[in-house]
Design a protein around this motif. Structure first.
Motif, short mmCIF file in Angstrom:
data_model
loop_
_atom_site.label_atom_id
_atom_site.label_comp_id
_atom_site.label_asym_id
_atom_site.label_seq_id
_atom_site.Cartn_x
_atom_site.Cartn_y
_atom_site.Cartn_z
N HIS A 25 0.80 -1.22 0.00
CA HIS A 25 0.00 0.00 0.00
C HIS A 25 0.84 1.28 0.00
CE1 HIS A 25 -4.04 1.21 -0.25
NE2 HIS A 25 -3.94 2.06 0.75
N ASN A 26 0.36 2.27 -0.75
CA ASN A 26 0.98 3.61 -0.78
C ASN A 26 2.49 3.57 -0.95
OD1 ASN A 26 -1.51 4.08 1.56
ND2 ASN A 26 -1.50 5.21 -0.34
N SER A 84 -1.01 9.97 -6.83
CA SER A 84 -1.76 8.72 -7.01
C SER A 84 -1.60 7.81 -5.79
CB SER A 84 -1.31 7.98 -8.27
OG SER A 84 -1.47 8.78 -9.41
N GLY A 85 -1.30 8.41 -4.65
CA GLY A 85 -1.26 7.64 -3.41
C GLY A 85 0.10 7.06 -3.03
N GLY A 86 1.16 7.46 -3.72
CA GLY A 86 2.49 6.96 -3.36
C GLY A 86 3.04 7.67 -2.15
N SER A 87 4.03 7.07 -1.46
CA SER A 87 4.69 7.71 -0.33
C SER A 87 6.09 7.13 -0.13
CB SER A 87 3.87 7.53 0.96
OG SER A 87 4.00 6.20 1.44
N VAL A 88 6.97 7.97 0.40
CA VAL A 88 8.35 7.54 0.67
C VAL A 88 8.36 6.37 1.66
CG1 VAL A 88 10.48 8.25 1.84
CG2 VAL A 88 9.44 9.74 0.12
N GLU A 89 7.59 6.53 2.73
CA GLU A 89 7.62 5.49 3.77
C GLU A 89 7.03 4.16 3.26
OE1 GLU A 89 6.13 8.31 6.45
OE2 GLU A 89 7.80 8.07 7.84
N GLY A 90 5.98 4.27 2.45
CA GLY A 90 5.38 3.07 1.86
C GLY A 90 6.34 2.36 0.92
N LEU A 91 7.12 3.15 0.20
CA LEU A 91 8.09 2.58 -0.73
C LEU A 91 9.17 1.80 0.03
CD1 LEU A 91 8.45 2.94 -3.95
CD2 LEU A 91 10.48 4.21 -3.31
N ILE A 92 9.66 2.40 1.09
CA ILE A 92 10.69 1.74 1.90
C ILE A 92 10.13 0.47 2.55
CG2 ILE A 92 12.09 2.01 4.01
CD1 ILE A 92 12.52 4.97 3.13
#
Ligand SMILES: [Zn+2]
Length: 300
Positions: free
Chosen positions: A165-166, A201-209
């Motif tokens: 997610h995100n 579009s709902g992305g985030s740095v913390e979600g990516l990590i």
């Protein structure tokens, strides 16, 4: 003045069309064999994953519609079996653009719930502008969606797809081929370059990590990673990549806590300087990655 700008627009469109045409004829679909049954196809847009099973082909992402004939020709050199499933790792046009052209009676398009929602939104707009037909619109949409995960069993292979997610968007999924030990990470991972995190579009740095850490739990030293963009990668490179993201995150968080503005963060090369040579040469430039981190972390 009005007339002039109209002529300018016509000329612009003319050269733009020429440019697109020239690009199409130049695009070559390159095939990398990454394991016994899995291949990575590179052309223009996101990397395509192709698994050739006993009974069918399982395809991940499809780049742009204008390349569909070239992509089909490349797949035909690997197998004449039908593409039973076409999996979309997320909604972006350079990963889902070919959906309609691959969506025949033998192929089922599978994606996370939010991918269908966002592709629907985008294509509805094109339909309203009469850029596409109603049947094309219908064929663009994923036909089976899932919320958390979905598993495919094909011969000796187990294909596990799970939603994160995100991360890059709000609809990303990673696809892991258990026997072949290959993971397609979609655009949650750009190997050798800074990530593109689509905050709108709902992305985030913390979600990516978080996604990278989850992937690291699943894979091992021998896993081949197919990134959304860039060359095939591995666990060691992903570990280095996550450490880089965490380091930049720490520095940008620190700058935010000291009251730095977006412009100050964008103008401060020290926040990620040691990584710019290795990762800053792609689509996302050093100042853009600093801005993305700032905007994503400030939201909290
Ligand atoms: Zn993307």
């Amino acid at each position: 003045m009005k007339k002039l700008s109209h002529i300018t627009v016509v000329f612009f469109l003319f050269f733009w069309a020429l440019g697109v045409h020239a690009q199409d004829t130049e695009v070559i679909i390159k095939i990398d064999s990454v394991s016994k049954d899995v291949y990575m196809l590179t052309g223009q847009g996101g990397n395509i994953g192709i698994y050739v099973g006993k009974e069918y082909v399982f395809m991940i992402d499809d780049q742009f519609d204008r390349l569909n004939k070239k992509i089909k020709a490349a797949i035909a050199t690997l197998s004449d079996k039908p593409i039973a499933f076409l999996f979309n790792t997320h909604m972006h046009g350079d990963h889902t653009g070919g959906n309609a052209s691959f969506n025949d009676s033998r192929t089922t398009i599978v994606a996370h719930d939010n991918v269908r929602k966002r592709v629907m939104e985008r294509e509805k707009q094109k339909l309203a502008e009469q850029k596409i037909t109603a049947s094309f619109y219908q064929a663009m949409l994923p036909e089976v969606t899932f919320s958390n995960d979905i598993t495919f069993f094909e011969g000796e292979e187990t294909i596990m797809a799970f939603h994160e997610h995100n991360a890059h968007t709000d609809g990303d999924a990673l696809v892991y081929f258990l026997s072949n030990n290959v993971m397609h990470m979609g655009d949650t991972y750009f190997s050798g370059r800074y990530p593109y995190i689509d905050l709108s579009s709902g992305g985030s740095v913390e979600g990516l990590i978080k996604t990278h850490k989850k992937a690291l739990l699943v894979i091992n030293d021998d896993t081949v990673i197919i990134p959304g963009h860039g060359r095939p990668s591995n666990k060691k490179e992903l570990q280095t990549y996550v450490a880089m993201l965490e380091d930049i995150m720490g520095k940008v968080k620190d700058a935010i806590s000291k009251g730095a503005t977006l412009d100050e963060v964008k103008a401060d090369p020290t926040l990620a300087a040691s990584y710019d040579d290795a990762y800053g040469g792609g689509f996302i430039k050093p100042d853009a990655i600093r801005a993305t981190f700032y905007n994503s972390l400030l939201k909290k």
